[in-house]
Design a protein around this motif. Structure first.
Motif, short mmCIF file in Angstrom:
data_model
loop_
_atom_site.label_atom_id
_atom_site.label_comp_id
_atom_site.label_asym_id
_atom_site.label_seq_id
_atom_site.Cartn_x
_atom_site.Cartn_y
_atom_site.Cartn_z
N GLY A 20 0.81 -1.21 0.00
CA GLY A 20 0.00 0.00 0.00
C GLY A 20 0.84 1.26 0.00
O GLY A 20 0.53 2.23 -0.69
N ILE A 21 1.91 1.24 0.78
CA ILE A 21 2.82 2.40 0.83
C ILE A 21 3.48 2.61 -0.52
O ILE A 21 3.62 3.74 -0.99
CB ILE A 21 3.88 2.21 1.93
CG1 ILE A 21 3.24 2.25 3.31
CG2 ILE A 21 4.98 3.26 1.80
CD1 ILE A 21 4.16 1.78 4.43
N LEU A 22 3.89 1.52 -1.16
CA LEU A 22 4.54 1.62 -2.47
C LEU A 22 3.57 2.07 -3.56
O LEU A 22 3.94 2.80 -4.47
CB LEU A 22 5.19 0.29 -2.84
CG LEU A 22 6.38 -0.14 -1.98
CD1 LEU A 22 6.74 -1.59 -2.25
CD2 LEU A 22 7.58 0.77 -2.20
N LEU A 23 2.31 1.65 -3.43
CA LEU A 23 1.28 2.03 -4.40
C LEU A 23 0.81 3.47 -4.21
O LEU A 23 0.58 4.19 -5.17
CB LEU A 23 0.04 1.13 -4.26
CG LEU A 23 0.04 -0.20 -4.97
CD1 LEU A 23 -1.19 -0.99 -4.58
CD2 LEU A 23 0.09 -0.01 -6.47
N ASP A 24 0.65 3.85 -2.95
CA ASP A 24 0.09 5.17 -2.62
C ASP A 24 0.92 5.81 -1.53
O ASP A 24 0.64 5.64 -0.34
CB ASP A 24 -1.36 5.02 -2.16
CG ASP A 24 -2.00 6.33 -1.79
OD1 ASP A 24 -1.39 7.40 -2.01
OD2 ASP A 24 -3.14 6.30 -1.27
N PRO A 25 1.96 6.55 -1.90
CA PRO A 25 2.84 7.17 -0.90
C PRO A 25 2.12 8.03 0.14
O PRO A 25 2.60 8.20 1.24
CB PRO A 25 3.81 8.00 -1.74
CG PRO A 25 3.88 7.27 -3.05
CD PRO A 25 2.46 6.77 -3.26
N LYS A 26 0.94 8.55 -0.20
CA LYS A 26 0.17 9.35 0.77
C LYS A 26 -0.32 8.50 1.93
O LYS A 26 -0.59 9.02 3.01
CB LYS A 26 -1.00 10.04 0.08
CG LYS A 26 -0.57 11.10 -0.90
CD LYS A 26 -1.76 11.72 -1.58
CE LYS A 26 -1.30 12.71 -2.65
NZ LYS A 26 -2.41 13.24 -3.42
N ALA A 27 -0.43 7.20 1.73
CA ALA A 27 -0.90 6.30 2.78
C ALA A 27 0.05 6.28 3.97
O ALA A 27 -0.35 6.01 5.10
CB ALA A 27 -1.09 4.89 2.22
N MET A 28 1.29 6.58 3.72
CA MET A 28 2.31 6.58 4.79
C MET A 28 1.92 7.52 5.91
O MET A 28 2.11 7.20 7.09
CB MET A 28 3.65 6.97 4.18
CG MET A 28 4.81 6.82 5.09
SD MET A 28 5.14 5.08 5.36
CE MET A 28 6.37 5.21 6.60
#
Length: 128
Positions: A20-28
């Motif tokens: 998820g972090i790699l797909l959507d950096p905003k998720a971090m």
């Protein structure tokens, strides 16, 4: 199948978080304040997460290219399974929508492992 000898862990949740972090950096930003690297059961997952935390802290993206470059620069890329492992994490992840819940699961398993460790220490102290 449940194995009582296996410490509490949820590898699938760990993979979903990293993917998820790699797909959507905003998720971090949704998990960085409460999910610690040591909560990940697999050392390779700990190292990948540490890379994302470091990058996020510097305001850099946590996408595939940036994370793989950070891991390479710090001599961890081969240890975590190479770029193919990072690609695998992305391929196994549909979205980062539930990343908060997965982070809670991983933290819960981490706390349980810590409690088991402390319980073992108490038993040893009692025997001494």
């Amino acid at each position: 199948m449940y194995d009582p000898a296996l410490p509490p862990q949820n590898i699938e949740a760990e993979e979903s978080i990293l993917g998820g972090i790699l797909l959507d950096p905003k998720a971090m930003g949704r998990i960085v304040d409460f999910l610690v690297a040591d909560a990940f059961y697999l050392r390779s997952h700990q190292e990948i997460y540490r890379a994302t935390v470091s990058l996020h802290g510097k305001g850099k993206p946590t996408d595939l290219m940036t994370v793989s470059s950070w891991l390479q620069d710090h001599q961890f890329l081969d240890e975590v399974g190479g770029i193919s492992r990072l690609l695998q994490l992305i391929e196994r992840t549909i979205s980062a929508a539930n990343i908060d819940r997965y982070a809670e699961l991983v933290m819960d398993k981490y706390v349980r492992r810590q409690l088991i460790g402390v319980g073992g220490e108490v038993i040893e102290l009692a025997r001494d």
